[in-house]
Motif scaffolding. Structure first.
Motif, PDB file in Angstrom:
ATOM      1  N   SER A 294       0.816  -1.206   0.000  1.00 21.38           N
ATOM      2  CA  SER A 294       0.000   0.000   0.000  1.00 21.38           C
ATOM      3  C   SER A 294       0.852   1.260   0.000  1.00 21.38           C
ATOM      4  N   GLU A 342       0.268   6.920 -11.337  1.00 16.27           N
ATOM      5  CA  GLU A 342      -0.308   5.578 -11.411  1.00 16.27           C
ATOM      6  C   GLU A 342       0.092   4.780 -10.167  1.00 16.27           C
ATOM      7  N   ARG A 345      -1.973   5.920  -7.244  1.00 10.70           N
ATOM      8  CA  ARG A 345      -3.364   5.475  -7.354  1.00 10.70           C
ATOM      9  C   ARG A 345      -3.492   3.999  -6.971  1.00 10.70           C
ATOM     10  N   LYS A 346      -2.598   3.194  -7.530  1.00 13.68           N
ATOM     11  CA  LYS A 346      -2.656   1.751  -7.254  1.00 13.68           C
ATOM     12  C   LYS A 346      -2.418   1.454  -5.774  1.00 13.68           C
ATOM     13  N   GLU A 348      -2.988   3.384  -3.265  1.00 16.54           N
ATOM     14  CA  GLU A 348      -4.140   3.802  -2.467  1.00 16.54           C
ATOM     15  C   GLU A 348      -5.303   2.826  -2.590  1.00 16.54           C
ATOM     16  N   LYS A 349      -5.461   2.310  -3.788  1.00 13.13           N
ATOM     17  CA  LYS A 349      -6.519   1.337  -4.018  1.00 13.13           C
ATOM     18  C   LYS A 349      -6.234   0.097  -3.164  1.00 13.13           C
ATOM     19  N   ARG A 350      -4.970  -0.305  -3.186  1.00 10.39           N
ATOM     20  CA  ARG A 350      -4.555  -1.472  -2.412  1.00 10.39           C
ATOM     21  C   ARG A 350      -4.827  -1.261  -0.929  1.00 10.39           C
ATOM     22  N   ARG A 351      -4.520  -0.066  -0.473  1.00  7.11           N
ATOM     23  CA  ARG A 351      -4.703   0.226   0.950  1.00  7.11           C
ATOM     24  C   ARG A 351      -6.182   0.084   1.327  1.00  7.11           C
ATOM     25  N   ALA A 352      -7.040   0.596   0.445  1.00  8.27           N
ATOM     26  CA  ALA A 352      -8.473   0.526   0.707  1.00  8.27           C
ATOM     27  C   ALA A 352      -8.933  -0.929   0.736  1.00  8.27           C
ATOM     28  N   GLU A 353      -8.380  -1.732  -0.167  1.00  8.03           N
ATOM     29  CA  GLU A 353      -8.803  -3.132  -0.262  1.00  8.03           C
ATOM     30  C   GLU A 353      -8.352  -3.965   0.927  1.00  8.03           C
ATOM     31  N   THR A 354      -7.152  -3.670   1.409  1.00 11.93           N
ATOM     32  CA  THR A 354      -6.558  -4.590   2.376  1.00 11.93           C
ATOM     33  C   THR A 354      -6.758  -4.180   3.828  1.00 11.93           C
TER      34      THR A 354
END
Ligand code: GDP
Length: 578
Positions: A294, A342, A345-346, A348-354
Motif C-alpha cells: 500500500s 499511477e 493510485r494503485k 491507495e486502491k490497495r490500501r483501501a482493499e486490504t
C-alpha cells in the motif's frame, strides 16, 4: 550403490563440464531424464561416462570446449538465462546458521570495494567458479515463512543446518516442515563435524526418520558435512547448491517483467524508508516508479551490499532502495508503474482493499471459514501437544474421525505451545489450515498474529472436545447431506401452451403439490425428467400449494415435453445429519 547427484557433479567436474551438460548427454544417449531424486545404477553410469570420455578424450581439447549442443532446449515456461539461486538457511537454534552465513560471506563474497566491507542489507551474493549464489542473511524459519505468509516466496533452495553433536531437534523438524510447505528443494549441511562428539551417522539416521534419507543411504537428500566455524567444506556445500540450482533450471529474463520481493525494511533517520529487495526476475532501475503493497514511490537510489550506488539490479540481486513514501512490510512484492501518479493510485486502491477483510477471519467460526473456502477438499492441520506420545494419540484420533471421508494433511506436528512460527506457517499454506493444540496453549504473541493473519487456533484440554470439533469441521467440509421427502403426486390430464412454455393440467392424487418444490416426471414408471416446479396455478391464480383431490396447472422449469398420462412426483430436500 546408486550413483548420487553428488557423484554426477564430481564426474562432470572431472570432465570439465557442468552436471547439466552431463545429464543432457545422458538423455541424448537414451538414458531417462535424470531429474533430481532420480538415480541410475553404477554400472549403467560408468558405461555412459566411458562412452562420453572416449568420445571427447581423443580430441584432447581444453575442457572449455564441451559438446554443449546437447543442452536441452529451455522449456517454454522457463525463459531467459540461468540466474543466481536465492538461498535461505534454516535449522535449530545454535546449530550454526549464523556462523555458516558468516563463513560464506568471509570466504566467498567478492570485495566490491577497497576493504570489501559489506553493509548487511539482509542478503549477499557469494561467488564460486564464476557463478553466484544469493543468500538471505536472516536465518531461521520465522523469517522464511513470514515472507511466505505475505504471499511472496523469495527463496529457491533451503539449506538446513543440523549440528552433528546434537542431531535433529525440535526446531529442525519445524524447519523441515516449513521447507516442505514451501515446496522447494533442500540441502542438509551437517555442521560442527570438527567437534569430538560429532556423529554424522546419527544425524543421517535422524534425517532418515524424518523422511530425508541421505543419498549415500539410497535416498534423495543431499547432505554435506561441514564445519562452519573452521570454514571446512563450505565450497562443497556451495557446489551442491549450484548443482541443485542447475537441476531446478532457475532462470530469469533481465528484460522481462519485474518480480521482486522485499526481504527487509526499516525507517532510517537520514534516508527515510529503506527496503531491501531481492529481484527474482526482470530488472529494477533507478528512477522506476514502484508500488510496494500500500505504499509507493520513485526509486531515488539503489545501493548494493558493498554500499555502492548502482543504476539497476538484475535477477538474483539484492539491493537497498530509497524513495518509498512509507516503510513497506517484509514479503511485499514490488510492482512497476508507468508514472508516479499511477503508482500512487494503485497503492491507495490497495490500501483501501486490504484494510480489514482478512483480519476478521480469526474471529469467524470454523464453520464460517469453510463456507468461505469453497474448494476445501483437504484439511490442513498444524498440531501441537505437550509430549510426543500425546501428539501421536492426537494424530491417530484425528485420522480416525477423518477415516476416508476427507484427506488430512499434517503440515506440522510439534511438542510445545503454539507459537508465532506455527501461525506464520498456517498463514503461508494455501487453503484452510487450522492450528490445533491439545494440552498446550497459544502464547499472546501467537494469538495476536493469528488475529492479524486470520488463522484459526483451537486449543483443548480434553481429547473428546477436540475430536468433536474435528468432526464438525469434517461435516462442514463435506457439506450437508440431503434426503428426499415426498410431498405428493399428481397426474397430467391435459397440456396447454402458454408464452412461458407448457402447462400441465393435473389432478393431485395424493399429498400436495407446492410451488418451488422439486419434481420428478414419470412416464410408464420411467423417470423422464427431474427438476423444479416453476409455477403453480389454480384456475387463474398463483397458489402456494394444492391439496389432494383438486386440480391445478403445473409448469416445470426447463421442461416442455410433458405429456398426458405422465405422473409428477413432488418432493423437497431435507438436510440430514451425516
Ligand atoms: P545459530 O543459532 O544457528 O545461528 O548458531 P550460531 O551460528 O550462533 O552458532 C552457535 C554456536 O555454535 C556458536 O558458539 C558457534 O561458534 C558454534 N559453532 C557454529 N558452527 C560451528 C562449527 O562448525 N564447529 C564448532 N565447533 N562450533 C560451531
Amino acid at each position: 550403490m546408486p550413483v548420487t547427484r553428488k557423484r554426477i557433479y564430481t564426474i562432470a567436474k572431472e570432465l570439465g563440464i557442468t552436471s547439466k551438460e552431463l545429464i543432457a548427454k545422458l538423455e541424448q544417449m537414451g538414458m531417462p531424464g535424470l531429474k533430481p531424486a532420480n538415480t541410475v545404477d553404477a554400472e549403467e553410469y560408468s558405461l555412459i561416462v566411458n562412452l562420453y570420455t572416449e568420445e571427447s578424450a581423443p580430441t584432447s581439447e581444453a575442457p572449455e570446449a564441451p559438446p554443449v549442443q546437447t543442452a536441452p532446449e529451455p522449456s517454454p515456461t522457463k525463459q531467459g538465462a540461468p540466474r543466481p539461486p536465492i538461498v535461505s538457511v534454516l535449522g535449530h537454534i545454535d546449530h550454526g546458521k549464523t556462523t555458516l552465513l558468516d563463513a560464506i560471506r568471509h570466504t566467498r563474497v567478492a570485495a566490491k570495494e577497497a576493504g570489501g566491507i559489506t553493509q548487511g542489507i539482509g542478503a549477499y551474493q557469494a561467488e564460486i567458479h564464476g557463478q553466484r549464489i544469493t543468500f538471505i542473511d536472516t536465518p531461521g524459519h520465522k523469517a522464511f515463512t513470514g515472507m511466505r505468509a505475505r504471499g511472496a516466496q523469495a527463496t529457491d533452495i533451503a539449506v538446513l543446518v543440523v549440528a552433528a553433536d546434537d542431531g535433529v531437534m525440535a526446531q529442525t523438524v519445524e524447519a523441515i516442515n516449513h521447507i516442505r510447505a514451501a515446496n522447494i528443494p533442500m540441502i542438509v549441511a551437517i555442521n560442527k563435524v570438527d567437534k569430538p562428539n560429532a556423529d554424522v551417522d546419527k544425524v543421517m539416521s535422524d534425517l532418515a526418520k524424518q523422511g530425508l534419507t541421505p543419498e549415500e543411504w539410497g535416498g534423495d537428500t543431499i547432505t554435506v558435512p561441514i564445519s562452519a566455524l573452521k570454514g571446512e567444506r563450505i565450497d562443497e556445500l556451495l557446489e551442491m547448491i549450484l548443482l541443485v540450482a542447475e537441476m531446478e533450471d532457475i532462470r530469469a529474463d533481465p528484460n522481462g517483467p519485474l518480480e521482486a520481493i522485499i526481504i527487509e525494511s526499516h525507517l532510517s533517520k537520514g534516508r527515510g524508508p529503506v527496503a531491501t529487495v531481492i529481484v527474482r526476475d526482470g530488472t529494477l532501475h533507478e528512477r522506476d516508479c514502484i508500488i510496494a503493497g500500500s505504499t509507493y514511490g520513485r526509486v531515488k537510489a539503489l545501493i548494493d551490499e558493498a554500499g555502492n550506488r548502482i543504476h539497476a539490479a538484475g535477477p538474483g540481486e539484492a539491493v537497498e532502495i530509497l524513495g518509498l513514501e512509507e516503510v513497506p512490510g517484509v514479503g511485499t512484492k514490488i510492482e512497476v508503474a508507468k508514472n508516479l501518479n499511477e503508482a500512487k493510485r494503485k497503492a491507495e486502491k490497495r490500501r483501501a482493499e486490504t484494510t480489514t477483510p482478512r483480519r476478521s477471519r480469526a474471529r469467524m467460526s470454523v464453520e464460517e471459514l469453510f463456507l468461505q473456502e469453497e474448494e476445501a477438499d483437504k484439511l490442513q492441520l498444524i498440531i501441537k501437544s505437550a509430549s510426543t506420545g500425546a501428539l501421536e494419540a492426537m494424530r491417530r484420533e484425528i485420522e480416525g474421525v477423518a477415516a476416508d471421508k476427507v484427506k488430512i494433511d499434517f503440515i506440522h506436528a510439534g511438542v510445545g505451545d503454539i507459537t508465532e512460527s506455527d501461525v506464520l506457517l498456517a498463514a503461508s499454506v494455501g487453503g484452510v489450515c487450522l492450528i490445533v493444540g491439545f494440552g498446550v496453549k497459544a502464547d499472546a504473541k501467537a494469538l495476536r498474529l493469528a488475529d492479524q493473519e486470520g488463522v484459526i487456533v483451537l486449543t483443548y484440554d480434553i481429547i473428546y472436545d477436540l475430536i468433536e470439533e474435528i468432526e464438525r469441521v469434517i461435516r462442514r467440509m463435506l457439506g450437508p447431506e440431503y434426503e428426499e421427502l415426498m410431498l405428493g403426486e399428481a397426474e397430467v390430464r391435459n397440456v396447454f401452451k402458454v408464452p412461458a412454455g407448457i402447462v400441465a393440467g393435473c389432478y393431485v392424487n395424493s399429498g400436495k403439490v407446492v410451488r418451488g418444490g422439486k419434481a420428478r416426471v414419470l412416464r410408464n414408471e420411467q423417470e423422464v425428467h427431474a427438476g423444479e416446479i416453476a409455477s403453480l396455478r389454480r384456475f387463474d391464480d398463483d397458489v402456494r400449494e394444492v391439496q389432494a383431490g383438486r386440480e391445478c396447472g403445473i409448469r416445470l422449469k426447463e421442461f416442455n415435453d410433458i405429456q398426458v398420462g405422465d405422473r409428477i412426483i413432488v418432493f423437497t430436500l431435507e438436510e440430514v445429519n451425516r
